[in-house]
Design a protein around this motif. Structure first.
Motif, PDB file in Angstrom:
ATOM      1  N   GLN A 251     -19.647   3.367  71.018  1.00 39.32           N
ATOM      2  CA  GLN A 251     -20.766   2.704  71.688  1.00 39.32           C
ATOM      3  C   GLN A 251     -20.798   1.250  71.249  1.00 39.32           C
ATOM      4  N   ASP A 252     -21.179   0.371  72.112  1.00 41.57           N
ATOM      5  CA  ASP A 252     -21.390  -1.058  71.883  1.00 41.57           C
ATOM      6  C   ASP A 252     -20.315  -1.939  72.497  1.00 41.57           C
ATOM      7  N   ALA A 253     -19.196  -1.351  72.925  1.00 42.14           N
ATOM      8  CA  ALA A 253     -18.119  -2.126  73.559  1.00 42.14           C
ATOM      9  C   ALA A 253     -17.727  -3.327  72.705  1.00 42.14           C
ATOM     10  N   THR A 254     -17.565  -3.101  71.400  1.00 42.68           N
ATOM     11  CA  THR A 254     -17.095  -4.170  70.519  1.00 42.68           C
ATOM     12  C   THR A 254     -15.627  -4.457  70.813  1.00 42.68           C
ATOM     13  N   VAL A 328     -15.275  -7.704  80.386  1.00 43.52           N
ATOM     14  CA  VAL A 328     -14.737  -9.069  80.376  1.00 43.52           C
ATOM     15  C   VAL A 328     -15.421  -9.905  81.450  1.00 43.52           C
ATOM     16  N   ASP A 329     -15.529  -9.341  82.647  1.00 37.72           N
ATOM     17  CA  ASP A 329     -16.142 -10.071  83.766  1.00 37.72           C
ATOM     18  C   ASP A 329     -17.591 -10.442  83.470  1.00 37.72           C
ATOM     19  N   GLU A 337      -9.624 -13.098  72.800  1.00 39.36           N
ATOM     20  CA  GLU A 337      -9.755 -12.333  71.555  1.00 39.36           C
ATOM     21  C   GLU A 337      -9.315 -10.894  71.761  1.00 39.36           C
ATOM     22  N   LEU A 338      -9.761 -10.302  72.858  1.00 41.06           N
ATOM     23  CA  LEU A 338      -9.432  -8.907  73.146  1.00 41.06           C
ATOM     24  C   LEU A 338      -7.930  -8.697  73.278  1.00 41.06           C
ATOM     25  N   CYS A 339      -7.267  -9.629  73.929  1.00 41.14           N
ATOM     26  CA  CYS A 339      -5.854  -9.458  74.287  1.00 41.14           C
ATOM     27  C   CYS A 339      -4.902 -10.217  73.374  1.00 41.14           C
ATOM     28  N   ALA A 340      -5.366 -10.572  72.197  1.00 41.44           N
ATOM     29  CA  ALA A 340      -4.528 -11.325  71.265  1.00 41.44           C
ATOM     30  C   ALA A 340      -3.420 -10.447  70.673  1.00 41.44           C
ATOM     31  N   GLU A 342      -0.737  -8.092  69.500  1.00 40.12           N
ATOM     32  CA  GLU A 342      -0.159  -6.814  69.928  1.00 40.12           C
ATOM     33  C   GLU A 342      -0.881  -6.207  71.125  1.00 40.12           C
ATOM     34  N   TYR A 343      -2.086  -6.709  71.432  1.00 45.72           N
ATOM     35  CA  TYR A 343      -2.849  -6.132  72.537  1.00 45.72           C
ATOM     36  C   TYR A 343      -2.551  -6.816  73.876  1.00 45.72           C
ATOM     37  N   ALA A 344      -1.784  -7.884  73.855  1.00 45.15           N
ATOM     38  CA  ALA A 344      -1.492  -8.621  75.088  1.00 45.15           C
ATOM     39  C   ALA A 344      -0.809  -7.740  76.127  1.00 45.15           C
ATOM     40  N   ALA A 345       0.206  -7.003  75.699  1.00 48.25           N
ATOM     41  CA  ALA A 345       0.953  -6.149  76.651  1.00 48.25           C
ATOM     42  C   ALA A 345       0.062  -5.050  77.188  1.00 48.25           C
ATOM     43  N   LEU A 346      -0.840  -4.517  76.348  1.00 47.02           N
ATOM     44  CA  LEU A 346      -1.735  -3.456  76.793  1.00 47.02           C
ATOM     45  C   LEU A 346      -2.735  -3.991  77.811  1.00 47.02           C
ATOM     46  N   CYS A 347      -3.208  -5.220  77.579  1.00 50.77           N
ATOM     47  CA  CYS A 347      -4.118  -5.837  78.547  1.00 50.77           C
ATOM     48  C   CYS A 347      -3.421  -6.032  79.877  1.00 50.77           C
ATOM     49  N   THR A 348      -2.203  -6.493  79.836  1.00 49.89           N
ATOM     50  CA  THR A 348      -1.441  -6.694  81.074  1.00 49.89           C
ATOM     51  C   THR A 348      -1.252  -5.363  81.804  1.00 49.89           C
ATOM     52  N   GLU A 349      -0.930  -4.343  81.044  1.00 54.23           N
ATOM     53  CA  GLU A 349      -0.733  -3.002  81.623  1.00 54.23           C
ATOM     54  C   GLU A 349      -1.974  -2.507  82.349  1.00 54.23           C
ATOM     55  N   HIS A 350      -3.145  -2.848  81.832  1.00 62.87           N
ATOM     56  CA  HIS A 350      -4.400  -2.385  82.413  1.00 62.87           C
ATOM     57  C   HIS A 350      -5.072  -3.437  83.291  1.00 62.87           C
TER      58      HIS A 350
END
Length: 353
Positions: A251-254, A328-329, A337-340, A342-350
């Motif tokens: 919960q909180d979408a941190t 994000v929107d 920050e979210l997609c920095a 190692e998370y960049a590829a996962l953000c792109t995937e989604h």
């Protein structure tokens, strides 16, 4: 709750003159006490920012302080704000006893009070601004059920919030309304069920480690009450090579919670539009400071006193990997920050960006 989710204020504000920084005597002063910064990032990264912006826009003086989990500091901060001549106190209690003491002192001095996010039981605040917290719990319960689809007779562990936080009770009422019928019907098996004092993440991790030991590492799903506790659970699961295979709610979408969802270690979180909550509280506070008596279109029944507290309740939203972009929107999560890293590829995937 005698309320409709997404309730909004029904009031007209009197415009205030812009604050010239000189602290003019006729400029209202609003005090805000936040609870801590350890249980959740939201208090400092979101609530403070949005409240400051709302008060700046209204042209009022404000003082926002954080008690950092100390009940003594909570009361001291309140005393200081009252001494400074606060017209309104907006508080997030650490427990109802401490919160009630502060509210009663404020009211004895003719200062209006608003319970922000957490209801102070038997506190007598003039208004309450929060989310439909039972609905938050329902979304968590439904999310866990969805994440456990296809698992036969899963053993579910529940890691609840603080026993002194009325919200934690409401969250539990919500998710138990979803899970208890499944326990009763034999579809799910109820495992360990523990409360975490003061939402302390370290204690939450210790409690979950014991849960895992007691069940012989047979836990199939975890109802964790917020993202901080979820991360503590995930850390323990990682040590046992179980992360990503045992669904965990939050919960909180941190940022941390959303990143855990992207990696598959957390199955869902609940997004609460804190900017809307902060704006609603600020609008009420400014109206009260200007001598108005605002009306709301919802009330919440105090479970101890039975009093009907005029309330603003907002609608929570369940978040999975499929709709993180919504957060994000809304401007709540910074994609940089979210997609920095190692998370960049996962953000792109989604499709997040």
């Amino acid at each position: 709750m005698a309320a409709t989710a997404g309730a909004v204020l029904a009031l007209t504000l009197t415009a205030c003159g812009q604050d010239d920084g000189g602290g003019a005597a006729d400029t209202p002063l609003i005090g805000v006490i936040l609870p801590d910064s350890a249980s959740s990032d939201r208090w400092e990264t979101a609530d403070r920012k949005y409240l400051e912006a709302a008060f700046e826009a209204a042209g009022v003086e404000y003082d926002i302080q954080n008690a950092q989990g100390s009940r003594e500091d909570f009361q001291t901060i309140a005393d200081q704000m009252l001494t400074k001549g606060a017209d309104v106190l907006v508080t997030v209690n650490l427990d109802s006893g401490t919160g009630k003491t502060v509210i009663e002192k404020a009211k004895s001095q003719g200062v209006a009070t608003i319970d922000y996010d957490r209801l102070t039981e038997d506190g007598g605040a003039d208004y309450y601004v929060s989310f439909d917290n039972e609905q938050v719990g329902i979304l968590q319960g439904e999310g866990l059920v969805s994440c456990l689809e296809g698992v036969a007779d899963p053993l579910v562990a529940e890691l609840n919030g603080s026993p002194t936080d009325n919200n934690a009770t409401l969250f539990k009422n919500g998710y138990d309304s979803v899970l208890q019928p499944l326990y009763d019907g034999g579809t799910f098996t109820k495992g360990p069920d523990e409360w975490v004092p003061d939402w302390d993440n370290a204690q939450g991790g210790t409690l979950f480690e014991q849960m895992l030991t007691d069940t012989g590492t047979e836990v199939d799903g975890v109802l964790a009450a917020n993202d901080g506790l979820a991360h503590a659970v995930i850390t323990v699961l990682e040590r046992n090579n179980l992360n990503g295979t045992v669904p965990v709610t939050g919960q909180d979408a941190t940022i941390q919670g959303l990143q855990n969802i992207l990696t598959g270690d957390q199955c869902m979180t609940v997004y609460k539009a804190i900017e809307e909550e902060a704006n609603a509280a600020a609008e009420l506070a400014v109206a009260l400071a200007n001598g108005e008596t605002p009306t709301t279109d919802a009330t919440v029944t105090d479970p101890v006193s039975g009093a009907e507290v005029p309330s603003v309740l907002l609608e929570p939203v369940a978040i999975t990997a499929e709709n993180i972009q919504l957060v994000v929107d809304d401007g709540f999560a910074d994609p940089a920050e979210l997609c920095a890293g190692e998370y960049a590829a996962l953000c792109t995937e989604h499709g997040i960006g």
